[in-house]
Design an enzyme around this catalytic site. Structure first.
Site, PDB file in Angstrom:
ATOM      1  CB  SER A 299      -0.870   0.007   1.254  1.00  8.81           C
ATOM      2  OG  SER A 299      -1.317   1.321   1.516  1.00  8.81           O
TER       3      SER A 299
ATOM      4  CG  HIS B 230      -3.835  -1.794  -1.365  1.00  9.73           C
ATOM      5  ND1 HIS B 230      -4.905  -2.650  -1.541  1.00  9.73           N
ATOM      6  CD2 HIS B 230      -4.199  -0.960  -0.366  1.00  9.73           C
ATOM      7  CE1 HIS B 230      -5.863  -2.346  -0.675  1.00  9.73           C
ATOM      8  NE2 HIS B 230      -5.462  -1.323   0.049  1.00  9.73           N
TER       9      HIS B 230
ATOM     10  CG  ASP C 160      -5.148   2.288   1.018  1.00  6.22           C
ATOM     11  OD1 ASP C 160      -6.005   1.402   1.012  1.00  6.22           O
ATOM     12  OD2 ASP C 160      -3.954   2.098   1.354  1.00  6.22           O
TER      13      ASP C 160
ATOM     14  CG  MET D 171      -8.672   6.733   2.562  1.00  5.69           C
ATOM     15  SD  MET D 171      -7.782   6.828   4.125  1.00  5.69           S
ATOM     16  CE  MET D 171      -6.900   5.259   4.103  1.00  5.69           C
TER      17      MET D 171
ATOM     18  CG  HIS E 127      -9.101  -0.427  -0.031  1.00  6.77           C
ATOM     19  ND1 HIS E 127      -8.465  -0.564   1.189  1.00  6.77           N
ATOM     20  CD2 HIS E 127     -10.424  -0.552   0.226  1.00  6.77           C
ATOM     21  CE1 HIS E 127      -9.377  -0.762   2.136  1.00  6.77           C
ATOM     22  NE2 HIS E 127     -10.568  -0.755   1.582  1.00  6.77           N
TER      23      HIS E 127
ATOM     24  CG  MET F 203     -11.310   2.549   2.626  1.00  2.00           C
ATOM     25  SD  MET F 203      -9.696   2.596   3.418  1.00  2.00           S
ATOM     26  CE  MET F 203      -8.675   2.725   1.956  1.00  2.00           C
TER      27      MET F 203
ATOM     28  CG  MET G 296     -11.162  -3.414   5.724  1.00  2.83           C
ATOM     29  SD  MET G 296      -9.729  -2.843   4.803  1.00  2.83           S
ATOM     30  CE  MET G 296      -8.832  -1.883   6.026  1.00  2.83           C
TER      31      MET G 296
ATOM     32  N   GLY H  21      -8.795   3.557   7.413  1.00  6.07           N
ATOM     33  CA  GLY H  21      -8.563   4.997   7.554  1.00  6.07           C
ATOM     34  C   GLY H  21      -7.104   5.387   7.646  1.00  6.07           C
ATOM     35  CG  PHE H  22      -5.625   6.684  10.116  1.00  6.00           C
ATOM     36  CD1 PHE H  22      -5.219   7.948   9.706  1.00  6.00           C
ATOM     37  CD2 PHE H  22      -6.876   6.535  10.691  1.00  6.00           C
ATOM     38  CE1 PHE H  22      -6.051   9.049   9.877  1.00  6.00           C
ATOM     39  CE2 PHE H  22      -7.714   7.630  10.865  1.00  6.00           C
ATOM     40  CZ  PHE H  22      -7.301   8.888  10.459  1.00  6.00           C
ATOM     41  N   GLY H  23      -2.763   3.947   7.977  1.00  4.58           N
ATOM     42  CA  GLY H  23      -1.748   2.910   7.998  1.00  4.58           C
ATOM     43  C   GLY H  23      -1.149   2.811   9.394  1.00  4.58           C
ATOM     44  N   GLY H  24      -0.354   1.779   9.600  1.00  4.26           N
ATOM     45  CA  GLY H  24       0.412   1.667  10.841  1.00  4.26           C
ATOM     46  C   GLY H  24      -0.363   1.214  12.051  1.00  4.26           C
TER      47      GLY H  24
ATOM     48  CG  ASP I  34      -5.758  -3.090   3.531  1.00  4.48           C
ATOM     49  OD1 ASP I  34      -4.664  -2.776   4.015  1.00  4.48           O
ATOM     50  OD2 ASP I  34      -6.489  -2.289   2.906  1.00  4.48           O
ATOM     51  N   GLY I  35      -4.279  -4.396   6.580  1.00  2.81           N
ATOM     52  CA  GLY I  35      -4.201  -3.760   7.890  1.00  2.81           C
ATOM     53  C   GLY I  35      -3.309  -4.531   8.833  1.00  2.81           C
ATOM     54  N   GLY I  36      -2.163  -3.951   9.144  1.00  2.00           N
ATOM     55  CA  GLY I  36      -1.266  -4.580  10.117  1.00  2.00           C
ATOM     56  C   GLY I  36      -0.599  -5.859   9.638  1.00  2.00           C
TER      57      GLY I  36
ATOM     58  N   GLY J 124       1.499  -2.016   4.105  1.00  2.00           N
ATOM     59  CA  GLY J 124       1.878  -0.623   3.925  1.00  2.00           C
ATOM     60  C   GLY J 124       3.124  -0.288   4.700  1.00  2.00           C
ATOM     61  CB  SER J 125       3.685   0.780   8.203  1.00  2.00           C
ATOM     62  OG  SER J 125       2.765  -0.127   8.737  1.00  2.00           O
TER      63      SER J 125
HETATM   64  C1  DX5 Z   1      -6.009   1.344   5.876  1.00  2.00           C
HETATM   65  C2  DX5 Z   1      -5.649   1.040   4.449  1.00  2.00           C
HETATM   66  C3  DX5 Z   1      -4.488   0.144   4.324  1.00  2.00           C
HETATM   67  C4  DX5 Z   1      -3.218   0.681   4.929  1.00  2.00           C
HETATM   68  C5  DX5 Z   1      -2.448  -0.485   5.461  1.00  2.00           C
HETATM   69  O1  DX5 Z   1      -7.282   1.828   5.966  1.00  2.00           O
HETATM   70  O2  DX5 Z   1      -6.729   0.414   3.783  1.00  2.00           O
HETATM   71  O3  DX5 Z   1      -4.273  -0.268   2.985  1.00  2.00           O
HETATM   72  O4  DX5 Z   1      -2.412   1.391   4.056  1.00  2.00           O
HETATM   73  O5  DX5 Z   1      -1.340  -0.031   6.128  1.00  2.00           O
HETATM   74  P1  DX5 Z   1      -0.548  -0.963   7.162  1.00  2.00           P
HETATM   75  O6  DX5 Z   1      -0.036  -2.140   6.385  1.00  2.00           O
HETATM   76  O7  DX5 Z   1       0.496  -0.076   7.687  1.00  2.00           O
HETATM   77  O8  DX5 Z   1      -1.549  -1.396   8.207  1.00  2.00           O
HETATM   78 ZN    ZN Z   2      -6.276  -0.504   1.832  1.00  2.00          ZN
END
Ligand code: DX5
Ligand code: ZN
Length: 223
Positions: free
Chosen positions: A8, A31, A33, A35, A65, A67, A136, A141-144, A174-176, A196-197
């Site tokens: 991502s 990927h 995102d 938003m 993706h 959102m 999910m 909403g956010f990475g990390g 997707d997520g963590g 992502g992160s």
């Molecule tokens: C969060 C996004 C993810 C995000 C994942 O809402 O949909 O795609 O970038 O980031 P990480 O891998 O850091 O959780």
């Molecule tokens: Zn995503």
């Protein structure tokens, strides 16, 4: 199907996307995102930026993706822009079947995403309208954010539904997702991994993509 890693770009340098993409040549897809500050409390980028990424990188598999609210109104535009896969949220769609069919008619893969609190069972009779289900594993909403273990049961139930459908439908998480959580996702039945992160905070993002691929493949082989 073979495991896929889709980094991502949310936590990459969004003002220098071309340079960031050059750092991850081993990725199986990118990927993106989108938003809108309504469906989630964050604002990223939209169709004009995606069209520029498409134009600059015709070779990439673009995994969008969305959102955003009013998914039925906006999702087909991303298929029209030539993105390989367009994911919208079940919670943001009044007519998911019609939207999925439009996306497919425009030549893209149609995918449906579920927030952590949304069960997969309502999708059971709609499943074959989609090429991928995104479970999910954080609140979008956010990475990390930290991986939500409580979604593993849903990934398993999604795998059961996919198996029963007899279709080849990808299951994305997707997520963590990181080197410490990816095996749990493989065990539960996922085969497309967004990171992502974990990728962009690594010293060598491409080495991390390859590492995640190896972990997932090894875990699959062990089953
Ligand atoms: C969060 C996004 C993810 C995000 C994942 O809402 O949909 O795609 O970038 O980031 P990480 O891998 O850091 O959780
Ligand atoms: Zn995503």
């Amino acid at each position: 199907m073979a495991n896929r890693i889709h980094p991502s770009i949310l936590n990459a340098n969004l003002a220098g996307i071309d340079g960031e993409l050059a750092r991850i040549p081993s990725a199986h897809g990118i990927h993106v995102d989108v938003m809108d500050n309504h469906f989630v409390p964050n604002l990223t980028l939209g169709l004009p930026v995606v069209e520029s990424i498409r134009a600059n990188h015709p070779e990439l598999f673009l995994d969008i993706h969305l959102m955003i609210e009013e998914a039925d109104r906006w999702a087909p535009g991303y298929a029209e822009a030539g993105c390989e896969s367009v994911t919208f949220h079940l919670e943001a769609s009044a007519a998911p079947i019609r939207t999925a069919r439009q996306i497919r008619q425009l030549g893209s893969r149609a995918a449906i995403a579920l927030r952590p609190q949304t069960p997969v069972e309502p999708l059971a009779d709609l499943l074959t309208e989609f090429d991928m289900v995104l479970v999910m594993t954080v609140d979008p909403g956010f990475g990390g954010q930290s991986f939500l273990d409580n979604q593993l049961g849903k990934i398993r139930r999604t795998r059961d539904l996919v198996r029963a459908s007899g279709q080849e439908i990808w299951i994305q998480v997707d997520g963590g997702v990181s080197e410490s959580t990816i095996e749990r996702c493989v065990d539960a039945g996922a085969d497309v991994f967004v990171a992502g992160s974990a990728v962009f905070r690594a010293d060598d993002p491409d080495a991390m993509v390859r590492h995640l691929t190896e972990i997932a493949d090894a875990r699959c082989a062990a089953h």
